[in-house]
Design a protein around this motif. Structure first.
Motif, PDB file in Angstrom:
ATOM      1  N   GLU A   1       0.820  -1.220   0.000  1.00 28.99           N
ATOM      2  CA  GLU A   1       0.000   0.000   0.000  1.00 28.99           C
ATOM      3  C   GLU A   1       0.851   1.267   0.000  1.00 28.99           C
ATOM      4  OE1 GLU A   1      -2.623  -0.746   3.301  1.00 28.99           O
ATOM      5  OE2 GLU A   1      -4.161  -1.632   1.979  1.00 28.99           O
ATOM      6  N   ARG A   2       2.080   1.153   0.505  1.00 28.21           N
ATOM      7  CA  ARG A   2       2.986   2.302   0.509  1.00 28.21           C
ATOM      8  C   ARG A   2       3.908   2.301  -0.715  1.00 28.21           C
ATOM      9  NH1 ARG A   2       1.639   0.915   5.614  1.00 28.21           N
ATOM     10  NH2 ARG A   2       1.760   2.396   7.332  1.00 28.21           N
ATOM     11  N   GLY A   3       3.684   1.356  -1.633  1.00 26.88           N
ATOM     12  CA  GLY A   3       4.496   1.291  -2.859  1.00 26.88           C
ATOM     13  C   GLY A   3       5.942   0.909  -2.597  1.00 26.88           C
ATOM     14  N   ARG A   4       6.154   0.150  -1.529  1.00 25.41           N
ATOM     15  CA  ARG A   4       7.537  -0.163  -1.142  1.00 25.41           C
ATOM     16  C   ARG A   4       7.999  -1.491  -1.749  1.00 25.41           C
ATOM     17  NH1 ARG A   4       7.833   2.030   4.031  1.00 25.41           N
ATOM     18  NH2 ARG A   4       9.463   0.554   4.547  1.00 25.41           N
ATOM     19  N   PHE A   5       8.314  -1.449  -3.027  1.00 23.45           N
ATOM     20  CA  PHE A   5       8.769  -2.647  -3.727  1.00 23.45           C
ATOM     21  C   PHE A   5      10.299  -2.701  -3.730  1.00 23.45           C
ATOM     22  CE2 PHE A   5       4.695  -1.274  -5.592  1.00 23.45           C
ATOM     23  CZ  PHE A   5       3.923  -2.339  -5.153  1.00 23.45           C
ATOM     24  N   THR A   6      10.830  -3.901  -3.900  1.00 26.60           N
ATOM     25  CA  THR A   6      12.286  -4.054  -3.933  1.00 26.60           C
ATOM     26  C   THR A   6      12.682  -4.634  -5.284  1.00 26.60           C
ATOM     27  OG1 THR A   6      12.004  -4.748  -1.622  1.00 26.60           O
ATOM     28  CG2 THR A   6      14.222  -4.889  -2.525  1.00 26.60           C
ATOM     29  N   ALA A   7      13.634  -3.990  -5.957  1.00 25.02           N
ATOM     30  CA  ALA A   7      14.104  -4.511  -7.247  1.00 25.02           C
ATOM     31  C   ALA A   7      14.789  -5.858  -7.004  1.00 25.02           C
ATOM     32  CB  ALA A   7      15.081  -3.529  -7.870  1.00 25.02           C
ATOM     33  N   PRO A   8      14.622  -6.823  -7.943  1.00 23.49           N
ATOM     34  CA  PRO A   8      15.194  -8.160  -7.709  1.00 23.49           C
ATOM     35  C   PRO A   8      16.683  -8.108  -7.337  1.00 23.49           C
ATOM     36  CG  PRO A   8      13.826  -8.167  -9.672  1.00 23.49           C
ATOM     37  CD  PRO A   8      13.859  -6.745  -9.197  1.00 23.49           C
ATOM     38  N   GLY A   9      17.433  -7.250  -7.983  1.00 19.17           N
ATOM     39  CA  GLY A   9      18.873  -7.178  -7.703  1.00 19.17           C
ATOM     40  C   GLY A   9      19.177  -6.592  -6.337  1.00 19.17           C
ATOM     41  N   ALA A  10      18.200  -5.923  -5.743  1.00 21.39           N
ATOM     42  CA  ALA A  10      18.424  -5.287  -4.437  1.00 21.39           C
ATOM     43  C   ALA A  10      17.812  -6.088  -3.292  1.00 21.39           C
ATOM     44  CB  ALA A  10      17.842  -3.874  -4.456  1.00 21.39           C
ATOM     45  N   LEU A  11      17.178  -7.216  -3.640  1.00 21.28           N
ATOM     46  CA  LEU A  11      16.545  -8.028  -2.597  1.00 21.28           C
ATOM     47  C   LEU A  11      17.559  -9.033  -2.039  1.00 21.28           C
ATOM     48  CD1 LEU A  11      13.907  -8.584  -1.077  1.00 21.28           C
ATOM     49  CD2 LEU A  11      13.289 -10.203  -2.851  1.00 21.28           C
ATOM     50  N   HIS A  12      18.214  -8.627  -0.954  1.00 23.10           N
ATOM     51  CA  HIS A  12      19.261  -9.466  -0.367  1.00 23.10           C
ATOM     52  C   HIS A  12      18.758 -10.162   0.887  1.00 23.10           C
ATOM     53  CE1 HIS A  12      21.844  -7.430  -3.119  1.00 23.10           C
ATOM     54  NE2 HIS A  12      21.634  -6.245  -2.549  1.00 23.10           N
ATOM     55  N   CYS A  13      19.408 -11.266   1.243  1.00 29.57           N
ATOM     56  CA  CYS A  13      19.110 -11.936   2.504  1.00 29.57           C
ATOM     57  C   CYS A  13      20.053 -11.366   3.564  1.00 29.57           C
ATOM     58  CB  CYS A  13      19.369 -13.433   2.400  1.00 29.57           C
ATOM     59  SG  CYS A  13      18.418 -14.204   1.102  1.00 29.57           S
ATOM     60  N   ALA A  14      19.515 -11.039   4.699  1.00 33.96           N
ATOM     61  CA  ALA A  14      20.361 -10.495   5.771  1.00 33.96           C
ATOM     62  C   ALA A  14      20.098 -11.252   7.062  1.00 33.96           C
ATOM     63  CB  ALA A  14      20.074  -9.013   5.957  1.00 33.96           C
ATOM     64  N   PRO A  15      21.153 -11.619   7.797  1.00 32.46           N
ATOM     65  CA  PRO A  15      20.935 -12.376   9.034  1.00 32.46           C
ATOM     66  C   PRO A  15      20.318 -11.541  10.148  1.00 32.46           C
ATOM     67  CG  PRO A  15      23.284 -11.991   8.669  1.00 32.46           C
ATOM     68  CD  PRO A  15      22.573 -11.473   7.466  1.00 32.46           C
ATOM     69  N   LYS A  16      20.466 -10.206  10.069  1.00 37.39           N
ATOM     70  CA  LYS A  16      19.972  -9.348  11.161  1.00 37.39           C
ATOM     71  C   LYS A  16      18.747  -8.534  10.745  1.00 37.39           C
ATOM     72  CE  LYS A  16      23.530  -9.074  14.479  1.00 37.39           C
ATOM     73  NZ  LYS A  16      23.555 -10.525  14.576  1.00 37.39           N
ATOM     74  N   SER A  17      17.921  -8.246  11.745  1.00 39.60           N
ATOM     75  CA  SER A  17      16.732  -7.414  11.504  1.00 39.60           C
ATOM     76  C   SER A  17      17.115  -5.946  11.576  1.00 39.60           C
ATOM     77  CB  SER A  17      15.693  -7.712  12.569  1.00 39.60           C
ATOM     78  OG  SER A  17      14.679  -6.736  12.568  1.00 39.60           O
ATOM     79  N   GLU A  18      16.277  -5.107  10.984  1.00 37.58           N
ATOM     80  CA  GLU A  18      16.500  -3.658  11.131  1.00 37.58           C
ATOM     81  C   GLU A  18      15.986  -3.166  12.482  1.00 37.58           C
ATOM     82  OE1 GLU A  18      12.731  -1.695   8.835  1.00 37.58           O
ATOM     83  OE2 GLU A  18      14.112  -2.848   7.572  1.00 37.58           O
ATOM     84  N   LEU A  19      15.250  -4.033  13.200  1.00 37.14           N
ATOM     85  CA  LEU A  19      14.693  -3.598  14.488  1.00 37.14           C
ATOM     86  C   LEU A  19      15.685  -3.827  15.631  1.00 37.14           C
ATOM     87  CD1 LEU A  19      11.022  -4.851  14.347  1.00 37.14           C
ATOM     88  CD2 LEU A  19      11.846  -2.524  14.191  1.00 37.14           C
TER      89      LEU A  19
END
Ligand code: KG4
Ligand code: ZN
Length: 325
Positions: A307-325
């Protein structure tokens, strides 16, 4: 509709949710608990291979909704890199095949939105997140306005249940087994120390308690296990209770929630209810089937991002072990 994928640990799950109504249309989860039980914990390589088998099987059942999909949401952090990548790779393939955008979802935000799978969202809310990987208190004002105010310095709440169960040879996951065993035990028989009691800081710690339980288990025989389980559970919860009570002195809760796999624990729920009573703050919980890892919560959080238009480009969709929280 939005299709959502979860593979951050040992559950392979996919959901389909209707965007306009936020209604869950389909959810299926294949858990790997039995496969990991004999190792007493999750083996990442095994988990990865099992996701690679389970996810395509579940996806087959979602085919009827493919033409209606507007996005694919996927957990991309936090979690085990080798298991996250299974879901993320599937999401990327689906995005390409169906020509729809991708949405990366933080697993912890997913747990928070598990509260709103069957009920409308309400804010602000103070959330206690207790899972196998996390133990933290988060002030939630909105999707993008979340502040962690307390976290564990070492082990997590759920993890300590897993480790105590392993010590007693009770398999994995430990939470439900310990809770069941504790029902037959005396919670006052073993006086385990309440963690960080003399230290004023607002933080959690479970490694000291775990070691105290280890010593007790070494000296005990099986007839003592229910008492050890009950005493351990009591102190593990007492620690949360006391730190929250201290926090509430300066930050009285308006409404409070417990989320994550360990939020299923009945003893924890009861003690927190008791703590909230003087504040008149309601306790919010996710439906029991969505306390543990699932894809419905990822879809629910994914809709907020959509709803906020927050899409991620395939090349920018990385796996990360840590949360942003
Ligand atoms: O949220 P979750 O499914 O996975 C993670 O994101 O970590 O949580 C799993 C954790 C495990 O450590 C499990 O032992 C714990 O939640 N758990 C419990 C209970 N049910 C599950 N811990 C205490 N009491 C329970 N009834
Ligand atoms: Zn989780």
């Amino acid at each position: 509709m939005i299709l959502s994928i979860e593979s951050s640990c040992d559950d392979s799950a996919i959901a389909v949710t209707e965007i306009a109504t936020k209604r869950l249309i389909f959810h299926k989860k294949i858990s790997q608990e039995i496969e990991h039980a004999r190792y007493g914990g999750v083996v990442p390589e095994l988990a990865s291979r099992l996701h690679a088998e389970a996810l395509p099987k579940i996806l087959e059942a979602c085919r009827p909704w493919f033409p209606a999909l507007k996005a694919v949401a996927v957990t991309n952090a936090p979690g085990l890199s080798v298991t996250l990548v299974e879901g993320v790779t599937m999401a990327k393939a689906l995005g390409l095949a169906l020509n729809v955008p991708l949405i990366g979802v933080d697993h912890l935000k997913g747990h928070i939105y598990s509260l709103f799978i069957e009920k409308p969202a309400v804010f602000p809310i103070t959330v206690l997140l207790v899972s196998g990987g996390h133990t933290q208190v988060i002030e939630v004002r909105d999707l993008d306005d979340m502040t962690t105010v307390m976290r564990t310095m070492d082990d997590s709440f759920g993890e300590s249940f897993d480790k105590v169960a392993k010590m007693m040879g009770l398999g994995y996951p430990g939470g439900p087994v310990i809770e069941t065993l504790a029902k037959r035990g005396d919670p006052n028989r073993y006086a385990f120390p309440v963690p960080l009691q003399k230290r004023g800081e607002l933080a959690f710690s479970y490694s000291g308690l775990k070691n105290a339980v280890r010593l007790a288990v070494e000296e005990a025989d099986e007839t003592d296990y229910p008492d050890i389980a009950a005493s351990f559970q009591h102190i593990a919860v007492e620690h949360l209770y006391r730190k929250l009570r201290k926090y509430f002195k300066t930050h009285p809760p308006k409404r409070f929630a417990i989320v994550g796999g360990a939020s299923a624990n009945g003893y924890l729920r009861g003690r927190i209810e008791e703590l909230l009573r003087p504040f008149g703050a309601p306790l919010l919980l996710a439906p029991l089937e969505y306390c543990a890892d699932n894809a419905a919560m990822i879809g629910r959080a994914g809709i907020e991002l959509f709803e906020r238009g927050r899409f991620t480009a395939p090349g920018a969709l990385h796996c990360a072990p840590k949360s942003e929280l």
